[in-house]
Design a protein around this motif. Structure first.
Motif, PDB file in Angstrom:
ATOM      1  N   PHE A  12     -41.308 126.942  95.197  1.00 33.26           N
ATOM      2  CA  PHE A  12     -41.875 125.940  94.288  1.00 33.26           C
ATOM      3  C   PHE A  12     -41.814 126.418  92.844  1.00 33.26           C
ATOM      4  O   PHE A  12     -41.405 125.673  91.950  1.00 33.26           O
ATOM      5  N   ILE A  13     -42.223 127.653  92.614  1.00 38.09           N
ATOM      6  CA  ILE A  13     -42.207 128.179  91.246  1.00 38.09           C
ATOM      7  C   ILE A  13     -40.777 128.300  90.730  1.00 38.09           C
ATOM      8  O   ILE A  13     -40.469 127.871  89.616  1.00 38.09           O
ATOM      9  N   GLY A  14     -39.901 128.871  91.543  1.00 41.14           N
ATOM     10  CA  GLY A  14     -38.524 129.081  91.099  1.00 41.14           C
ATOM     11  C   GLY A  14     -37.725 127.809  90.936  1.00 41.14           C
ATOM     12  O   GLY A  14     -37.059 127.606  89.916  1.00 41.14           O
ATOM     13  N   LEU A  15     -37.787 126.944  91.937  1.00 45.98           N
ATOM     14  CA  LEU A  15     -36.950 125.742  91.923  1.00 45.98           C
ATOM     15  C   LEU A  15     -37.591 124.612  91.130  1.00 45.98           C
ATOM     16  O   LEU A  15     -36.957 124.033  90.247  1.00 45.98           O
ATOM     17  N   THR A  16     -38.839 124.312  91.425  1.00 45.67           N
ATOM     18  CA  THR A  16     -39.466 123.146  90.805  1.00 45.67           C
ATOM     19  C   THR A  16     -39.910 123.415  89.379  1.00 45.67           C
ATOM     20  O   THR A  16     -39.614 122.633  88.476  1.00 45.67           O
ATOM     21  N   ILE A  17     -40.604 124.508  89.155  1.00 41.70           N
ATOM     22  CA  ILE A  17     -41.155 124.740  87.817  1.00 41.70           C
ATOM     23  C   ILE A  17     -40.105 125.315  86.873  1.00 41.70           C
ATOM     24  O   ILE A  17     -39.904 124.803  85.774  1.00 41.70           O
ATOM     25  N   ILE A  18     -39.417 126.373  87.292  1.00 43.65           N
ATOM     26  CA  ILE A  18     -38.492 127.037  86.364  1.00 43.65           C
ATOM     27  C   ILE A  18     -37.179 126.262  86.208  1.00 43.65           C
ATOM     28  O   ILE A  18     -36.804 125.888  85.089  1.00 43.65           O
ATOM     29  N   LEU A  19     -36.486 125.989  87.308  1.00 42.82           N
ATOM     30  CA  LEU A  19     -35.170 125.345  87.209  1.00 42.82           C
ATOM     31  C   LEU A  19     -35.284 123.867  86.848  1.00 42.82           C
ATOM     32  O   LEU A  19     -34.776 123.425  85.815  1.00 42.82           O
ATOM     33  N   THR A  20     -35.967 123.096  87.691  1.00 40.73           N
ATOM     34  CA  THR A  20     -36.069 121.663  87.443  1.00 40.73           C
ATOM     35  C   THR A  20     -36.962 121.377  86.243  1.00 40.73           C
ATOM     36  O   THR A  20     -36.689 120.462  85.467  1.00 40.73           O
ATOM     37  N   GLY A  21     -38.035 122.163  86.073  1.00 41.04           N
ATOM     38  CA  GLY A  21     -38.909 121.980  84.917  1.00 41.04           C
ATOM     39  C   GLY A  21     -38.202 122.273  83.607  1.00 41.04           C
ATOM     40  O   GLY A  21     -38.426 121.593  82.606  1.00 41.04           O
ATOM     41  N   GLY A  22     -37.348 123.285  83.594  1.00 41.69           N
ATOM     42  CA  GLY A  22     -36.557 123.564  82.395  1.00 41.69           C
ATOM     43  C   GLY A  22     -35.609 122.425  82.064  1.00 41.69           C
ATOM     44  O   GLY A  22     -35.451 122.050  80.899  1.00 41.69           O
ATOM     45  N   CYS A  23     -34.987 121.870  83.091  1.00 38.80           N
ATOM     46  CA  CYS A  23     -34.123 120.695  82.880  1.00 38.80           C
ATOM     47  C   CYS A  23     -34.932 119.507  82.382  1.00 38.80           C
ATOM     48  O   CYS A  23     -34.465 118.751  81.531  1.00 38.80           O
ATOM     49  N   ALA A  24     -36.144 119.340  82.913  1.00 42.78           N
ATOM     50  CA  ALA A  24     -37.002 118.237  82.480  1.00 42.78           C
ATOM     51  C   ALA A  24     -37.408 118.405  81.019  1.00 42.78           C
ATOM     52  O   ALA A  24     -37.434 117.426  80.260  1.00 42.78           O
ATOM     53  N   PHE A  25     -37.733 119.621  80.619  1.00 46.16           N
ATOM     54  CA  PHE A  25     -38.090 119.883  79.230  1.00 46.16           C
ATOM     55  C   PHE A  25     -36.927 119.521  78.307  1.00 46.16           C
ATOM     56  O   PHE A  25     -37.114 118.855  77.289  1.00 46.16           O
TER      57      PHE A  25
END
Length: 112
Positions: A12-25
């Motif tokens: 969750f932290i690696g995929l959702t927050i860091i990877l996908t969250g970075g793309c969302a930002f």
């Protein structure tokens, strides 16, 4: 925790927050820098969260059509996209119109 997130905490932290969250930002920054409406974040956030669920399914053998993990991913993606949008919008307003506005904090501006 796995039952709520649909995946382990590390995934969750690696995929959702860091990877996908970075793309969302970056998505929020791109929408704001082209002066588009805030509401355009919503369909893009839904699509990016669906992409997140697919990556969790394809890479980590998680359940693809899980509603609660998808909704959590939507909230994370939408929140980080909103943050990127607002930071960029404030930066554009105070640099595009320096005679009208000044920074009033990290996420706002005020009239001069």
């Amino acid at each position: 925790m796995t039952a709520i997130l649909g995946e382990s905490l590390g995934v969750f932290i690696g995929l959702t927050i860091i990877l996908t969250g970075g793309c969302a930002f970056m998505m929020g920054q791109a929408i704001a820098s082209t002066w588009r409406s805030y509401w355009e974040l919503i369909p893009y956030s839904l699509l990016l969260a669906a992409t997140n669920r697919f990556l969790a399914f394809a890479l980590f053998e998680q359940k693809l059509l899980a509603l609660i993990p998808y909704l959590i991913a939507v909230l994370v993606v939408w929140g980080l996209a909103s943050l990127g949008f607002r930071l960029t919008q404030v930066d554009l307003m105070i640099h595009q119109y320096p005679w009208l506005y000044e920074r009033a904090g990290l996420l706002s501006w005020r009239n001069r």
